[in-house]
Design a protein around this motif. Structure first.
Motif, mmCIF file in Angstrom:
data_model
loop_
_atom_site.group_PDB
_atom_site.id
_atom_site.type_symbol
_atom_site.label_atom_id
_atom_site.label_comp_id
_atom_site.label_asym_id
_atom_site.label_seq_id
_atom_site.Cartn_x
_atom_site.Cartn_y
_atom_site.Cartn_z
ATOM 1 N N PHE A 84 0.870 -1.341 -0.041
ATOM 2 C CA PHE A 84 0.008 0.035 -0.027
ATOM 3 C C PHE A 84 0.963 1.117 0.000
ATOM 4 N N SER A 85 0.453 2.307 -0.949
ATOM 5 C CA SER A 85 1.504 3.396 -0.972
ATOM 6 C C SER A 85 1.613 4.325 0.152
ATOM 7 N N PRO A 86 2.476 4.289 0.881
ATOM 8 C CA PRO A 86 2.506 5.265 2.083
ATOM 9 C C PRO A 86 2.311 6.618 1.897
ATOM 10 N N PRO A 91 -4.543 9.792 -4.688
ATOM 11 C CA PRO A 91 -6.002 9.676 -4.359
ATOM 12 C C PRO A 91 -6.814 11.014 -3.930
ATOM 13 N N ILE A 92 -5.850 11.912 -3.413
ATOM 14 C CA ILE A 92 -6.564 13.127 -3.239
ATOM 15 C C ILE A 92 -7.038 13.964 -4.540
ATOM 16 N N LEU A 127 -2.225 7.466 -10.445
ATOM 17 C CA LEU A 127 -2.274 6.795 -9.499
ATOM 18 C C LEU A 127 -1.924 5.095 -9.868
ATOM 19 N N VAL A 128 -2.345 4.909 -10.937
ATOM 20 C CA VAL A 128 -1.849 3.465 -11.387
ATOM 21 C C VAL A 128 -0.463 3.332 -11.944
ATOM 22 N N TYR A 131 4.262 3.869 -9.527
ATOM 23 C CA TYR A 131 5.517 2.944 -9.158
ATOM 24 C C TYR A 131 6.068 2.184 -10.417
ATOM 25 N N TYR A 132 5.482 2.809 -11.711
ATOM 26 C CA TYR A 132 6.132 2.325 -13.015
ATOM 27 C C TYR A 132 6.993 3.384 -13.521
ATOM 28 N N VAL A 133 7.696 4.510 -12.967
ATOM 29 C CA VAL A 133 8.297 5.480 -13.488
ATOM 30 C C VAL A 133 9.844 5.201 -13.468
#
Length: 138
Positions: A84-86, A91-92, A127-128, A131-133
């Motif tokens: 879970f992304s900390p 999301p905001i 959001l999706v 973590y793919y950058v």
């Protein structure tokens, strides 16, 4: 996943029974059957059957979880549950876009709603893909 399937299927049976009782009760009323309520109850039953069917379908393809055992203990489910992304701000942004879309749609300002929908799409993509950058970007 089998317990989730049973729960949703029980909810579907409840909605079908209540929908039938509601249809019979309103059919005997002097204005005739109340179609909106009948349709909502039966559509709710179909939606819960859809979710229950999905869980039943998935339960055949995943390994047995501690929740599926009748005699399981709480500590049987201990361990890592996932990532879970900390510290994500996306999301905001999705919530702001959704609230602006609701305001634009409710007030009849459809261009504003379309622009807010684009904000939602961009924020959901962020959001999706967060973590793919690549590790050097964080």
């Amino acid at each position: 996943m089998k317990i989730e399937a049973r729960i949703f299927e029980a909810i579907a049976v409840f909605f079908i029974v209540v929908g039938t009782i509601y249809a019979v009760a309103t059919a005997n009323y002097y204005t005739g059957p109340e179609w909106a309520g009948i349709a909502c109850l039966y559509f709710s039953a179909m939606l819960s059957l859809l979710a229950g069917g999905y869980f039943r379908f998935v339960s055949r393809r995943v390994e047995i979880r501690p929740e599926d055992y009748d005699d399981a203990e709480i500590e049987d489910g201990a361990g890592e549950l996932g990532f879970f992304s900390p510290h994500s701000w996306w999301p905001i942004a999705v919530a702001i876009g959704a609230s602006l879309f609701a305001i634009g749609f409710a007030s009849g300002n459809f261009w504003f709603a379309i622009g807010s929908a684009l904000v939602i799409v961009v924020a959901a993509t962020g959001l999706v893909m967060e973590y793919y950058v690549g590790p050097e970007k964080h």
